[in-house]
Design an enzyme around this catalytic site. Structure first.
Site, PDB file in Angstrom:
ATOM      1  N   ASP A 157      -4.938   8.303 -50.215  1.00 56.75           N
ATOM      2  CA  ASP A 157      -6.196   7.550 -50.123  1.00 56.75           C
ATOM      3  C   ASP A 157      -7.414   8.464 -50.266  1.00 56.75           C
ATOM      4  O   ASP A 157      -7.375   9.633 -49.905  1.00 56.75           O
ATOM      5  CB  ASP A 157      -6.239   6.807 -48.772  1.00 56.75           C
ATOM      6  N   ASN A 192      -4.363  -4.212 -53.093  1.00 56.36           N
ATOM      7  CA  ASN A 192      -5.189  -3.609 -54.145  1.00 56.36           C
ATOM      8  C   ASN A 192      -5.355  -4.528 -55.362  1.00 56.36           C
ATOM      9  O   ASN A 192      -6.236  -4.305 -56.201  1.00 56.36           O
ATOM     10  CB  ASN A 192      -4.616  -2.256 -54.596  1.00 56.36           C
ATOM     11  N   TRP A 193      -4.537  -5.578 -55.469  1.00 57.07           N
ATOM     12  CA  TRP A 193      -4.707  -6.549 -56.563  1.00 57.07           C
ATOM     13  C   TRP A 193      -6.061  -7.246 -56.472  1.00 57.07           C
ATOM     14  O   TRP A 193      -6.521  -7.847 -57.436  1.00 57.07           O
ATOM     15  CB  TRP A 193      -3.598  -7.604 -56.539  1.00 57.07           C
ATOM     16  N   LEU A 235      -2.021   2.355 -41.293  1.00 61.48           N
ATOM     17  CA  LEU A 235      -0.886   2.358 -42.220  1.00 61.48           C
ATOM     18  C   LEU A 235      -1.152   1.479 -43.444  1.00 61.48           C
ATOM     19  O   LEU A 235      -0.434   1.575 -44.441  1.00 61.48           O
ATOM     20  CB  LEU A 235       0.386   1.869 -41.515  1.00 61.48           C
ATOM     21  N   GLY A 262     -11.690   7.144 -54.505  1.00 62.60           N
ATOM     22  CA  GLY A 262     -12.996   6.573 -54.805  1.00 62.60           C
ATOM     23  C   GLY A 262     -14.116   7.350 -54.129  1.00 62.60           C
ATOM     24  O   GLY A 262     -15.140   7.666 -54.756  1.00 62.60           O
TER      25      GLY A 262
HETATM   26  C1  IPE Z   1      -3.893   2.214 -49.141  1.00 62.14           C
HETATM   27  O1  IPE Z   1      -5.197   2.556 -49.479  1.00 62.14           O
HETATM   28  C2  IPE Z   1      -3.088   1.934 -50.378  1.00 62.14           C
HETATM   29  C3  IPE Z   1      -2.833   3.090 -51.214  1.00 62.14           C
HETATM   30  C4  IPE Z   1      -3.096   4.333 -50.947  1.00 62.14           C
HETATM   31  C5  IPE Z   1      -2.190   2.796 -52.458  1.00 62.14           C
HETATM   32  P1  IPE Z   1      -6.383   1.463 -49.433  1.00 62.14           P
HETATM   33  O2  IPE Z   1      -7.607   2.180 -49.819  1.00 62.14           O
HETATM   34  O3  IPE Z   1      -6.001   0.299 -50.238  1.00 62.14           O
HETATM   35  O4  IPE Z   1      -6.371   1.047 -47.897  1.00 62.14           O
HETATM   36  P2  IPE Z   1      -7.497   0.444 -46.985  1.00 62.14           P
HETATM   37  O5  IPE Z   1      -8.076  -0.710 -47.735  1.00 62.14           O
HETATM   38  O6  IPE Z   1      -8.508   1.502 -46.750  1.00 62.14           O
HETATM   39  O7  IPE Z   1      -6.813   0.060 -45.729  1.00 62.14           O
HETATM   40  C1  IPE Z   2      -6.540   5.484 -53.178  1.00 63.86           C
HETATM   41  O1  IPE Z   2      -7.892   5.753 -53.318  1.00 63.86           O
HETATM   42  C2  IPE Z   2      -5.924   4.966 -54.462  1.00 63.86           C
HETATM   43  C3  IPE Z   2      -5.606   3.535 -54.445  1.00 63.86           C
HETATM   44  C4  IPE Z   2      -5.653   2.761 -53.417  1.00 63.86           C
HETATM   45  C5  IPE Z   2      -5.216   2.952 -55.707  1.00 63.86           C
HETATM   46  P1  IPE Z   2      -8.988   4.617 -53.149  1.00 63.86           P
HETATM   47  O2  IPE Z   2      -9.248   4.022 -54.477  1.00 63.86           O
HETATM   48  O3  IPE Z   2      -8.602   3.660 -52.096  1.00 63.86           O
HETATM   49  O4  IPE Z   2     -10.226   5.480 -52.691  1.00 63.86           O
HETATM   50  P2  IPE Z   2     -11.285   5.090 -51.559  1.00 63.86           P
HETATM   51  O5  IPE Z   2     -10.515   4.728 -50.340  1.00 63.86           O
HETATM   52  O6  IPE Z   2     -12.076   3.961 -52.105  1.00 63.86           O
HETATM   53  O7  IPE Z   2     -12.087   6.339 -51.372  1.00 63.86           O
HETATM   54 MG    MG Z   3      -8.905   3.595 -50.091  1.00 68.22          MG
END
Ligand code: IPE
Ligand code: IPE
Ligand code: MG
Length: 263
Positions: free
Chosen positions: A25, A73-74, A200, A28
């Site tokens: 994670d 994430n969808w 988690l 972004g």
């Molecule tokens: C968890 O990260 C899923 C993955 C790392 C693929 P998210 O960025 O989706 O989780 P939340 O929304 O912060 O809980």
């Molecule tokens: C984890 O990074 C990758 C995926 C969930 C696909 P994020 O895209 O969630 O990055 P943040 O949490 O927005 O920084």
């Molecule tokens: Mg994230």
């Protein structure tokens, strides 16, 4: 205060976790911090995945599971999903040869039918091309959700009961685990989450019941070999008791219960 790890870190090869699972994670935020588009964070994150896979294999870790895309994430913007899927496909193509050279067995878990057809095809090809490997089992969790995993296992077992092939009394933990997407994988010993979040996010809920959890503020694109070693070092300093007393563990009871030396 946590003791600072020594430098260089000394890992005990006999006490490495058998299965490491990582919630990757922070891509972004890593990008945002630098004024880049989010996608650039995902691309840098793919480099971290490469580095950690390589290092896990080199260390002799048996199973590595990476959470790459959650069911939730969808709900992200369609454009981000599209570019993530394209990145995944390119990544699989690029890495196939190296996986084969090192005997990595590739695997994917989750509601894969929801992925674009070309990604499904690439996953199938990668799986087939690496099935004869005898090295580390690398699992990507894609379109994965822990609750959905449990639900689909319940549905599978309910169908077996309905068909008269299974009695409800026969449903024990082992049979249930065998109906999960992770059938055949041992439970994770260590779950790592990057980016400073302490949750988690619906990852391996059943399977992580006794996992050791490691959280780091580091964003995933900055998580490389050194940080990975730190997580493993931290893991090796923990006492895993599985509900027993420390004295029982030291007497070897845990090893006998698990049928294997404690890790
Ligand atoms: C968890 O990260 C899923 C993955 C790392 C693929 P998210 O960025 O989706 O989780 P939340 O929304 O912060 O809980
Ligand atoms: C984890 O990074 C990758 C995926 C969930 C696909 P994020 O895209 O969630 O990055 P943040 O949490 O927005 O920084
Ligand atoms: Mg994230």
């Amino acid at each position: 205060m946590k003791p600072l790890p020594p430098s260089p870190l000394t890992l005990d090869p006999a006490r490495l976790p058998r299965h490491v699972a990582i919630i990757m994670d922070g891509n972004g935020r890593w990008a945002k911090q630098r004024g880049y588009p989010r996608m650039r964070g995902h691309a840098a994150g793919a480099e971290s995945a490469r580095a950690v896979i390589r290092e896990a294999r080199r260390l002799g870790i048996g199973y590595l599971t990476l959470f790459a895309f959650s069911e939730e994430n969808w709900q992200r913007p369609a454009r981000e999903i599209r570019t993530l899927m394209a990145l995944l496909k390119r990544y699989l193509r690029q890495e196939l040869r190296e996986m084969q050279e090192h005997g990595i067995v590739f695997n994917a878990i989750g509601n894969l039918a929801r992925l674009p057809a070309d990604v499904q095809e690439e996953l199938r090809r990668t799986r087939e091309a690496t099935q004869n490997g005898s090295g580390m089992v690398l699992t990507l969790a894609l379109s994965y959700g822990g609750r959905s995993d449990i639900l689909q296992a319940v549905q599978t077992l309910a169908r077996e009961v309905q068909a008269g092939r299974l009695s409800p009394d026969e449903i024990d933990a082992a049979r249930f685990a065998g109906a999960l997407y992770t059938a055949g994988l041992p439970d994770p010993d260590l779950v790592i989450r990057t980016s400073g979040e302490y949750r988690l996010s619906n990852f391996l809920l059943w399977q992580s019941a006794y996992a050791e959890l490691y959280f780091t503020p580091t964003y995933w694109p900055d998580f490389r070999e050194e940080e990975f070693h730190r997580a493993l070092w931290d893991y090796q300093r923990r006492d895993r008791r599985f509900g027993l007393t420390q004295e029982q563990v030291e007497s070897g009871l845990l090893a006998r219960l698990l049928g294997a030396p404690p890790r």
